[in-house]
Design a protein around this motif. Structure first.
Motif, PDB file in Angstrom:
ATOM      1  N   LEU A 399      -1.386  54.830  -3.951  1.00 17.29           N
ATOM      2  CA  LEU A 399      -2.012  54.229  -5.125  1.00 17.29           C
ATOM      3  C   LEU A 399      -2.357  52.763  -4.877  1.00 17.29           C
ATOM      4  O   LEU A 399      -1.528  51.985  -4.410  1.00 17.29           O
ATOM      5  N   VAL A 400      -3.579  52.422  -5.214  1.00 15.96           N
ATOM      6  CA  VAL A 400      -4.034  51.036  -5.166  1.00 15.96           C
ATOM      7  C   VAL A 400      -4.277  50.577  -6.601  1.00 15.96           C
ATOM      8  O   VAL A 400      -5.028  51.206  -7.345  1.00 15.96           O
ATOM      9  N   ILE A 401      -3.610  49.494  -7.000  1.00 21.38           N
ATOM     10  CA  ILE A 401      -3.823  48.929  -8.330  1.00 21.38           C
ATOM     11  C   ILE A 401      -4.995  47.959  -8.235  1.00 21.38           C
ATOM     12  O   ILE A 401      -4.927  46.936  -7.555  1.00 21.38           O
ATOM     13  N   GLU A 402      -6.083  48.306  -8.912  1.00 21.15           N
ATOM     14  CA  GLU A 402      -7.298  47.519  -8.813  1.00 21.15           C
ATOM     15  C   GLU A 402      -7.173  46.205  -9.575  1.00 21.15           C
ATOM     16  O   GLU A 402      -6.443  46.100 -10.559  1.00 21.15           O
ATOM     17  N   LYS A 403      -7.896  45.204  -9.106  1.00 21.09           N
ATOM     18  CA  LYS A 403      -7.958  43.931  -9.809  1.00 21.09           C
ATOM     19  C   LYS A 403      -8.461  44.171 -11.238  1.00 21.09           C
ATOM     20  O   LYS A 403      -9.422  44.904 -11.451  1.00 21.09           O
ATOM     21  N   GLY A 404      -7.777  43.582 -12.194  1.00 19.69           N
ATOM     22  CA  GLY A 404      -8.151  43.774 -13.594  1.00 19.69           C
ATOM     23  C   GLY A 404      -7.388  44.867 -14.302  1.00 19.69           C
ATOM     24  O   GLY A 404      -7.518  45.021 -15.522  1.00 19.69           O
ATOM     25  N   GLN A 405      -6.556  45.617 -13.561  1.00 15.51           N
ATOM     26  CA  GLN A 405      -5.790  46.704 -14.184  1.00 15.51           C
ATOM     27  C   GLN A 405      -4.673  46.146 -15.070  1.00 15.51           C
ATOM     28  O   GLN A 405      -3.888  45.311 -14.645  1.00 15.51           O
ATOM     29  N   GLN A 406      -4.609  46.638 -16.307  1.00 13.60           N
ATOM     30  CA  GLN A 406      -3.560  46.229 -17.242  1.00 13.60           C
ATOM     31  C   GLN A 406      -2.271  46.987 -16.936  1.00 13.60           C
ATOM     32  O   GLN A 406      -2.307  48.173 -16.603  1.00 13.60           O
ATOM     33  N   ILE A 407      -1.141  46.286 -17.066  1.00 11.36           N
ATOM     34  CA  ILE A 407       0.162  46.847 -16.694  1.00 11.36           C
ATOM     35  C   ILE A 407       1.164  46.612 -17.814  1.00 11.36           C
ATOM     36  O   ILE A 407       1.162  45.561 -18.467  1.00 11.36           O
ATOM     37  N   ILE A 408       2.018  47.600 -18.027  1.00 11.87           N
ATOM     38  CA  ILE A 408       3.116  47.490 -18.994  1.00 11.87           C
ATOM     39  C   ILE A 408       4.436  47.734 -18.265  1.00 11.87           C
ATOM     40  O   ILE A 408       4.561  48.675 -17.484  1.00 11.87           O
ATOM     41  N   ILE A 409       5.405  46.870 -18.529  1.00 11.59           N
ATOM     42  CA  ILE A 409       6.772  47.061 -18.019  1.00 11.59           C
ATOM     43  C   ILE A 409       7.669  47.323 -19.224  1.00 11.59           C
ATOM     44  O   ILE A 409       7.838  46.455 -20.079  1.00 11.59           O
ATOM     45  N   PRO A 410       8.241  48.533 -19.336  1.00  7.64           N
ATOM     46  CA  PRO A 410       8.962  48.944 -20.551  1.00  7.64           C
ATOM     47  C   PRO A 410      10.418  48.487 -20.556  1.00  7.64           C
ATOM     48  O   PRO A 410      11.345  49.284 -20.368  1.00  7.64           O
ATOM     49  N   ASN A 411      10.654  47.183 -20.782  1.00 11.69           N
ATOM     50  CA  ASN A 411      12.023  46.682 -20.655  1.00 11.69           C
ATOM     51  C   ASN A 411      12.978  47.282 -21.690  1.00 11.69           C
ATOM     52  O   ASN A 411      14.158  47.485 -21.399  1.00 11.69           O
ATOM     53  N   TYR A 412      12.481  47.589 -22.907  1.00 12.10           N
ATOM     54  CA  TYR A 412      13.366  48.235 -23.891  1.00 12.10           C
ATOM     55  C   TYR A 412      13.892  49.560 -23.337  1.00 12.10           C
ATOM     56  O   TYR A 412      15.089  49.850 -23.416  1.00 12.10           O
TER      57      TYR A 412
END
Length: 512
Positions: A399-412
């Motif tokens: 997998l390549v994460i493209e420039k501009g890709q939005q990301i969420i880290i679910p800390n809860y």
């Protein structure tokens, strides 16, 4: 006959137009929904227009419930996909990859990825929403206001606010032993951040309806406007900017604007220099707005400074009061923890000359564990946002994460994952002993974020939480009362975990 023909043609035209508009809307709202299928990324099937946030958008469930469901659907995956309306997001589930995104490979993920128009959202110029070089410069200018040295100098201001809180509780105790501790903690946190970030003595314990608190409530007073503005922002940031629908009350914006300008003018006119966050912002104003020689490529305005003053208040008052109130609730429900904490507070205080000094706070290790466990259970930050500012090859993956890709880290969700925190619904401060912490991988403790964009006010928040907690626990026994909800009902609206009906507890004075 002619009139009948005209009606038919008109009705047909209406039907055709409605159908065409419906088809175009459907196509627009679903045109991005094939991304994760094509990229072979595991994901939940989205709903047209709403993506995977249908129930959250309609207020049927909270954000933490929605994102937690998505997190739990892919227990063995490092990454999964979701859609916020029509925007594809990657949810990073793997601690090692989270650590890469936030710290190791931060250069690829420097921004939160929000596109806000300052004319409709007065927080758009604040540290949280700014990106790139402008964020970096402002962060550098604000960081000196939160060093351990500066916080030591602010200690007396925070301590005075905690004393005012105890005086307030003592006075109220003459007529009742039942308190909405969430309301009291909000007044306390308001006074602390008011004096530290705005240089104002608000006296919220005495003047419960002061102008500052009223305008704070105004910021969140228009739920319909906020819902519409947020929906437009998620569907099309450009459309939201064009329509100029304000996210917050113009009256509140004008009040905070004039208030902080007044603080600046007063200090400059009277040559006042205080050791607080407000002074740090005033210094940043001199260097970046009035005399920006070092960074000519970036234009800073008065609103950049004022926006950060408002952010300091909103990010300081609400999360701190929520955490302290939930902490007192957990202590009331877990008496053995409360007794251990009180013993620890009393012994540590005696060790440091019977004073809640800076050295005392530095030595208050068990209180740190209690507060940290509270934050694990009910952290106001449900998810962390990032955007790929450079194309990124995911290690050991195709997998390549493209420039501009939005990301969420679910800390809860990570903080409630039994894999990292066994029996996550149990309140257990021992999870944060040095021994237990060493057993968990990096990337699983995200209470204030992590990496270069971690919460800048972390130390100030810890200072006021430990002082406030020390004052209450050393003087009062905290118990459930007839008004205490168990479990606490949580508000579904908004992006934070907050009590719906306050938090009512009994504060029983300790007689020595």
């Amino acid at each position: 006959m002619i009139s009948w023909t005209i009606v038919c043609l008109t009705d047909s035209f209406t039907v055709i137009c409605t159908t065409v508009i419906g088809v175009l809307l459907y196509y627009y709202s679903t045109s991005t929904h094939g991304k994760w299928r094509k990229a072979n990324v595991p994901h939940t099937r989205p709903v047209p227009l709403f993506g995977n946030l249908f129930r959250t958008t309609l207020g049927l469930e909270s954000e933490n419930e929605t994102f937690d469901k998505i997190y739990k659907q892919f227990p063995d995956k490092k990454i999964c996909g979701l859609y916020q309306m029509r925007t594809p997001y990657l949810m990073i589930r793997d601690p090692e990859l989270i650590n890469n995104v936030l710290i190791k490979d931060f250069a690829h993920f420097t921004d939160h990825g929000f596109k806000m128009d300052p004319s409709v959202n007065f927080l758009a110029s604040s540290l949280f929403f700014t990106n790139g070089q402008k964020w970096k410069i402002m962060r550098q200018k604000m960081s000196p206001g939160f060093t351990s040295g500066k916080l030591k100098l602010m200690h007396s201001q925070v301590k005075k606010c905690s004393k005012d809180m105890i005086d307030y509780i003592d006075a109220k105790s003459k007529t009742t032993d039942q308190f909405d501790v969430h309301d009291i903690m909000n007044k306390y946190a308001t006074d602390v951040i008011g004096t530290c970030a705005f240089g104002l003595k608000l006296n919220s314990m005495i003047d419960e309806d002061n102008e500052f608190r009223k305008c704070t409530k105004l910021i969140f007073k228009s739920p319909f406007r906020i819902i519409v503005a947020n929906l437009l922002q998620m569907v099309s940031p450009k459309l939201a900017s064009i329509l100029k629908i304000r996210f917050h009350s113009p009256e509140a914006m004008d009040y905070f604007n004039s208030t902080f300008r007044g603080v600046i003018e007063y200090r400059e006119k009277n040559n006042v220099n205080r050791n607080d966050v407000a002074q740090t912002l005033i210094q940043a104003r001199k260097e970046l707005v009035l005399n920006n020689i070092s960074y000519p490529e970036e234009k800073f305005t008065e609103m950049d400074i004022i926006s950060n003053a408002i952010l300091m208040y909103l990010a300081g008052a609400e999360p701190v009061s929520d955490t302290l109130a939930f902490c007192l609730y957990e202590l009331a429900m877990n008496k053995h923890v409360q007794d251990k904490l009180r013993e620890h507070i009393n012994k540590t205080k005696e060790k440091h000359g019977d004073e809640f000094s800076n050295d005392y706070l530095m030595d208050l290790h068990y209180a740190d564990m209690v507060i940290t466990e509270t934050l694990r259970k009910v952290n106001g930050t449900i998810i962390l946002f990032r955007i790929a500012t450079k194309t990124y090859q995911v290690p050991n993956s195709s997998l390549v994460i493209e420039k501009g890709q939005q990301i969420i880290i679910p800390n809860y969700s990570i903080h409630h994952d039994p894999k990292y925190y066994p029996n996550p619904d149990v309140f257990d401060p021992e999870r944060f002993s040095l021994e237990e912490k060493s057993k968990r991988p990096s990337g699983t403790e995200l209470l204030f974020g992590d990496g270069p964009r971690f919460c800048i006010g972390k130390r100030l928040a810890e200072l006021e939480m430990k002082l406030g907690l020390s004052e209450i626990i050393s003087k009062f026994e905290v118990l459930p009362c007839v008004k205490t909800e168990n479990p606490i009902k949580l508000a579904k609206a908004g992006g934070a975990i907050r009590p719906k009906n306050g938090i009512w507890l009994c504060l029983k004075p300790i007689v020595v």
